[in-house]
Design an enzyme around this catalytic site. Sequence first.
Site, short mmCIF file in Angstrom:
data_model
loop_
_atom_site.label_atom_id
_atom_site.label_comp_id
_atom_site.label_asym_id
_atom_site.label_seq_id
_atom_site.Cartn_x
_atom_site.Cartn_y
_atom_site.Cartn_z
N TYR A 155 5.12 -7.03 -6.41
CA TYR A 155 5.33 -6.42 -5.08
C TYR A 155 6.81 -6.08 -4.88
O TYR A 155 7.16 -4.99 -4.42
CB TYR A 155 4.84 -7.42 -4.03
CG TYR A 155 4.83 -6.91 -2.61
CD1 TYR A 155 3.81 -6.08 -2.15
CD2 TYR A 155 5.82 -7.30 -1.71
CE1 TYR A 155 3.79 -5.64 -0.84
CE2 TYR A 155 5.81 -6.86 -0.39
CZ TYR A 155 4.79 -6.03 0.03
OH TYR A 155 4.78 -5.59 1.34
N LYS A 159 8.53 -2.42 -4.07
CA LYS A 159 9.23 -2.14 -2.80
C LYS A 159 10.69 -1.77 -3.05
O LYS A 159 11.29 -1.03 -2.27
CB LYS A 159 9.08 -3.34 -1.85
CG LYS A 159 7.64 -3.59 -1.43
CD LYS A 159 7.02 -2.35 -0.76
CE LYS A 159 5.60 -2.54 -0.31
NZ LYS A 159 5.01 -1.35 0.35
P1 NAP Z 1 -2.79 -4.32 5.44
O1 NAP Z 1 -3.11 -4.92 6.75
O2 NAP Z 1 -3.29 -5.00 4.21
O3 NAP Z 1 -3.30 -2.80 5.45
C1 NAP Z 1 -3.12 -1.99 4.34
C2 NAP Z 1 -4.05 -0.80 4.44
O4 NAP Z 1 -3.85 -0.01 3.25
C3 NAP Z 1 -5.53 -1.19 4.46
O5 NAP Z 1 -6.18 -0.46 5.46
C4 NAP Z 1 -6.01 -0.82 3.07
O6 NAP Z 1 -7.36 -0.37 3.02
C5 NAP Z 1 -5.13 0.38 2.77
N1 NAP Z 1 -5.09 0.64 1.32
C6 NAP Z 1 -4.94 -0.27 0.32
N2 NAP Z 1 -5.00 0.34 -0.87
C7 NAP Z 1 -5.16 1.66 -0.63
C8 NAP Z 1 -5.30 2.81 -1.45
N3 NAP Z 1 -5.28 2.71 -2.79
N4 NAP Z 1 -5.46 4.02 -0.86
C9 NAP Z 1 -5.51 4.14 0.49
N5 NAP Z 1 -5.40 3.09 1.33
C10 NAP Z 1 -5.22 1.86 0.78
O7 NAP Z 1 -1.21 -4.13 5.24
P2 NAP Z 1 -0.02 -4.15 6.33
O8 NAP Z 1 0.44 -5.53 6.48
O9 NAP Z 1 -0.41 -3.35 7.52
O10 NAP Z 1 1.11 -3.39 5.49
C11 NAP Z 1 1.26 -1.98 5.52
C12 NAP Z 1 2.44 -1.59 4.64
O11 NAP Z 1 3.62 -2.27 5.08
C13 NAP Z 1 2.25 -1.98 3.16
O12 NAP Z 1 2.83 -1.00 2.32
C14 NAP Z 1 3.01 -3.27 3.06
O13 NAP Z 1 3.45 -3.53 1.75
C15 NAP Z 1 4.17 -3.01 4.01
N6 NAP Z 1 4.78 -4.23 4.53
C16 NAP Z 1 4.05 -5.14 5.23
C17 NAP Z 1 4.65 -6.30 5.68
C18 NAP Z 1 3.91 -7.34 6.46
O14 NAP Z 1 4.51 -8.40 6.72
N7 NAP Z 1 2.69 -7.14 6.88
C19 NAP Z 1 5.99 -6.53 5.39
C20 NAP Z 1 6.70 -5.60 4.67
C21 NAP Z 1 6.08 -4.44 4.24
P3 NAP Z 1 -8.59 -1.43 2.84
O15 NAP Z 1 -8.61 -2.19 4.11
O16 NAP Z 1 -9.77 -0.59 2.67
O17 NAP Z 1 -8.25 -2.26 1.64
#
Ligand code: NAP
Length: 247
Positions: A155, A159
């Site tokens: 990861y 990033k």
């Molecule tokens: P999340 O709740 O897991 O949601 C991710 C979404 O991406 C889900 O709807 C998932 O679909 C979709 N997805 C996964 N693989 C995909 C693909 N191959 N094609 C299209 N859609 C896909 O994640 P989040 O926490 O909201 O995070 C969103 C972004 O912010 C990510 O890039 C993550 O790395 C980044 N981020 C998050 C955090 C945090 O603390 N949450 C911190 C830093 C960065 P499914 O539900 O169908 O699997």
Amino acid sequence: MKRLENHITIITGAGRGIGETTALKFASEGATVVVVDLNEADINHVVESIQKLEGKAIGILCNVTDREQVNNLIEKTVATYGRIDSVINNAGITADSTLVKMEEQQFDSVIDVNLKGVFNVGQRTAQVMKEQKSGVILNASSVVGLYGNFGQTNYAATKWGVIGMTKSWAKELGKHHVRVNCVAPGFIMTPMTEKMPDKVLDMMSGKSPLGRLGTPEDIANAYAFLASSEASFITGTVLSVDGGVVT
Ligand code: NAP
């Protein structure tokens, strides 16, 4: 007039978490949102939520790792709306393990979605934006890309890689009036972080001088600012939205 009136945006991974909240935020600011995800039920739920609030949205199923599906996403969007004003490369996954235990499949799957997926969507969108001589590309990095994290070799690599792509694209596309930035969220309460042990989440909120985890709204607000004309002189930057996390 709303801040993102007449603005066409594509948001990947918009079926839940930060992507869902960002889709609702953009719609509330007047944008028309193309809601992209792997899961049709989630897409429909988000599109309906936006429409209930009198916002504009359509849903398109697309796996960002599949270049044919990405091509279809971009072609459908341009055929429907004639242009793309912003794209938010938000789709991302985790598959955590310590370095010595990490399986090749865990490494490859995270690279495929978080890095190759951003490349796939960014490349096709850039082709459209270069032609139309305008646009904003926003990529999801992470505090983990800046500082590393225990158990997240794969990861962290993606990033950090997203930051490199963002800065390179900003240099290539600036002359075509396309801005490219990324947001580096700290630990945000979403389905992705719900999987983490309470101990880790407590430790993460303790690392922020503000003493809390972030909300999806904190990140959606940053994306909306960067997509708007208020950020017209900002490109190639990493905006940390992490409560001042200190490693
Ligand atoms: P999340 O709740 O897991 O949601 C991710 C979404 O991406 C889900 O709807 C998932 O679909 C979709 N997805 C996964 N693989 C995909 C693909 N191959 N094609 C299209 N859609 C896909 O994640 P989040 O926490 O909201 O995070 C969103 C972004 O912010 C990510 O890039 C993550 O790395 C980044 N981020 C998050 C955090 C945090 O603390 N949450 C911190 C830093 C960065 P499914 O539900 O169908 O699997």
